[in-house]
Design a protein around this motif. Sequence first.
Motif, PDB file in Angstrom:
ATOM      1  N   CYS A   1      36.591  42.199   4.249  1.00 56.35           N
ATOM      2  CA  CYS A   1      35.145  41.921   3.722  1.00 56.35           C
ATOM      3  C   CYS A   1      35.101  41.494   2.445  1.00 56.35           C
ATOM      4  CB  CYS A   1      34.482  43.383   3.982  1.00 56.35           C
ATOM      5  SG  CYS A   1      35.355  44.361   2.984  1.00 56.35           S
TER       6      CYS A   1
ATOM      7  N   GLY B   1      34.398  42.793  -0.370  1.00 57.07           N
ATOM      8  CA  GLY B   1      34.701  43.730  -1.380  1.00 57.07           C
ATOM      9  C   GLY B   1      36.196  43.630  -1.368  1.00 57.07           C
ATOM     10  N   VAL B   2      36.992  43.768  -0.195  1.00 62.49           N
ATOM     11  CA  VAL B   2      38.069  43.736  -0.319  1.00 62.49           C
ATOM     12  C   VAL B   2      38.801  42.442  -0.972  1.00 62.49           C
ATOM     13  CG1 VAL B   2      40.230  44.219   1.244  1.00 62.49           C
ATOM     14  CG2 VAL B   2      38.343  45.688   1.330  1.00 62.49           C
TER      15      VAL B   2
ATOM     16  N   CYS C   1      33.700  47.389  -5.262  1.00 56.93           N
ATOM     17  CA  CYS C   1      32.841  46.404  -4.480  1.00 56.93           C
ATOM     18  C   CYS C   1      31.590  46.542  -5.272  1.00 56.93           C
ATOM     19  CB  CYS C   1      32.955  46.850  -2.970  1.00 56.93           C
ATOM     20  SG  CYS C   1      31.741  45.932  -2.254  1.00 56.93           S
TER      21      CYS C   1
ATOM     22  N   PHE D   1      28.721  46.665  -3.734  1.00 57.14           N
ATOM     23  CA  PHE D   1      27.939  47.424  -2.986  1.00 57.14           C
ATOM     24  C   PHE D   1      28.165  48.902  -3.212  1.00 57.14           C
ATOM     25  CE2 PHE D   1      28.447  43.664   0.121  1.00 57.14           C
ATOM     26  CZ  PHE D   1      27.214  43.122  -0.530  1.00 57.14           C
TER      27      PHE D   1
ATOM     28  N   THR E   1      29.368  53.691   2.358  1.00 54.69           N
ATOM     29  CA  THR E   1      29.338  52.118   2.974  1.00 54.69           C
ATOM     30  C   THR E   1      29.577  51.829   4.319  1.00 54.69           C
ATOM     31  OG1 THR E   1      31.127  51.458   1.842  1.00 54.69           O
ATOM     32  CG2 THR E   1      29.340  51.185   0.638  1.00 54.69           C
TER      33      THR E   1
ATOM     34  N   CYS F   1      26.964  49.414   4.406  1.00 54.34           N
ATOM     35  CA  CYS F   1      27.288  48.042   4.270  1.00 54.34           C
ATOM     36  C   CYS F   1      27.463  47.344   5.799  1.00 54.34           C
ATOM     37  CB  CYS F   1      28.445  47.878   3.364  1.00 54.34           C
ATOM     38  SG  CYS F   1      29.218  46.237   3.769  1.00 54.34           S
TER      39      CYS F   1
ATOM     40  N   ALA G   1      29.168  45.142   7.006  1.00 57.85           N
ATOM     41  CA  ALA G   1      30.634  44.075   7.161  1.00 57.85           C
ATOM     42  C   ALA G   1      31.122  44.551   8.502  1.00 57.85           C
ATOM     43  CB  ALA G   1      31.316  44.263   5.921  1.00 57.85           C
TER      44      ALA G   1
HETATM   45 FE1  F3S Z   1      33.597  45.815   2.054  1.00 57.62          FE
HETATM   46 FE2  F3S Z   1      32.308  46.346   0.124  1.00 57.62          FE
HETATM   47 FE3  F3S Z   1      31.164  46.624   2.459  1.00 57.62          FE
HETATM   48  S1  F3S Z   1      34.181  46.842   0.315  1.00 57.62           S
HETATM   49  S2  F3S Z   1      32.833  47.210   3.878  1.00 57.62           S
HETATM   50  S3  F3S Z   1      32.071  44.456   1.619  1.00 57.62           S
HETATM   51  S4  F3S Z   1      30.908  47.799   0.570  1.00 57.62           S
END
Ligand code: F3S
Length: 289
Positions: free
Chosen positions: A12, A14-15, A104, A106, A172, A200, A202
């Motif tokens: 995703c 954030g990762v 992340c 979020f 999330t 989130c 994702a």
């Molecule tokens: Fe990934 Fe960030 Fe969503 S780590 S699952 S984009 S909260």
Amino acid sequence: MEVILAEHAGFCFGVKRAVDTVYEQIENRKKDGGPIYTFGPIIHNEEVVRDLQERGVEVLSSLEEAEALPAAERGTVIIRSHGVEKRVYEKLQELGFEVVDATCPFVKRIHTTVERESAAGKSIIIVGNAGHPEVEGIRGWSGASTYIIESVKEAEKFVRRDGEELCIVSQTTFNYKKFQDVVEIFNQKGYNGSVVNTVCNATEVRQAEARELAARVDVMIVIGGNHSSNTRKLYEICRQECRMTYYIQTLDDLHLQLPKSVRLVGITAGASTPNNIIEEVQNYVRINF
Ligand code: F3S
């Protein structure tokens, strides 16, 4: 034959951002020197962690481990996408580490909300799984009473103190429907306060896309670790739509004998599958069939 790769296969946002940050730091180090650490494995993927180790990036598992390092070995430490408690940042800085924050955005938003709302006197409700590193990190930004609610049952049992005002946030990756159910129970109880939906999407987007793709193709390939629950879920979703669905960890597991009638192959991957593995599989199928 045509191969279609799902747009949201693998990491995703954030990762990906966190993993990229580590590789950027490795590049920077080539100029500045100094050891690099990640606070916990940057991602639950052994190959990625091993690759980073080979490039000299070590994993710090706890503050105690960080503290035990001689001052000269306290270089850069990268915070992974899950985020950490506020005291972890402070302690690492106090120990002389340079902290690079790859939390992340979020998740960071939840930290900011929890810090602000708890400072304003509200108690914090985190809807999520107790013990999950992200939830522990969120809890660590609250300066007031904090409760973790994992289920509707726990929400039903929860009793607010007299006059206590609440702020509800969620982990999330928590299921949005379950989050709504918990919020509904708090509403029924007449508890006032604020609700910040921090789920989130994702995972949901990845799953919806996989379902849609699997329904269109003749063969579907799902790539991800054996122990990855989100990959297993992706596999199950795809299998419902496409009988010829294969679950593989890497290209080595792929022993395809495709019938001539196969025209379309779809590929998706779990949240911790790195891009190079996805590309290898994609290129292999393109070239060989
Ligand atoms: Fe990934 Fe960030 Fe969503 S780590 S699952 S984009 S909260």
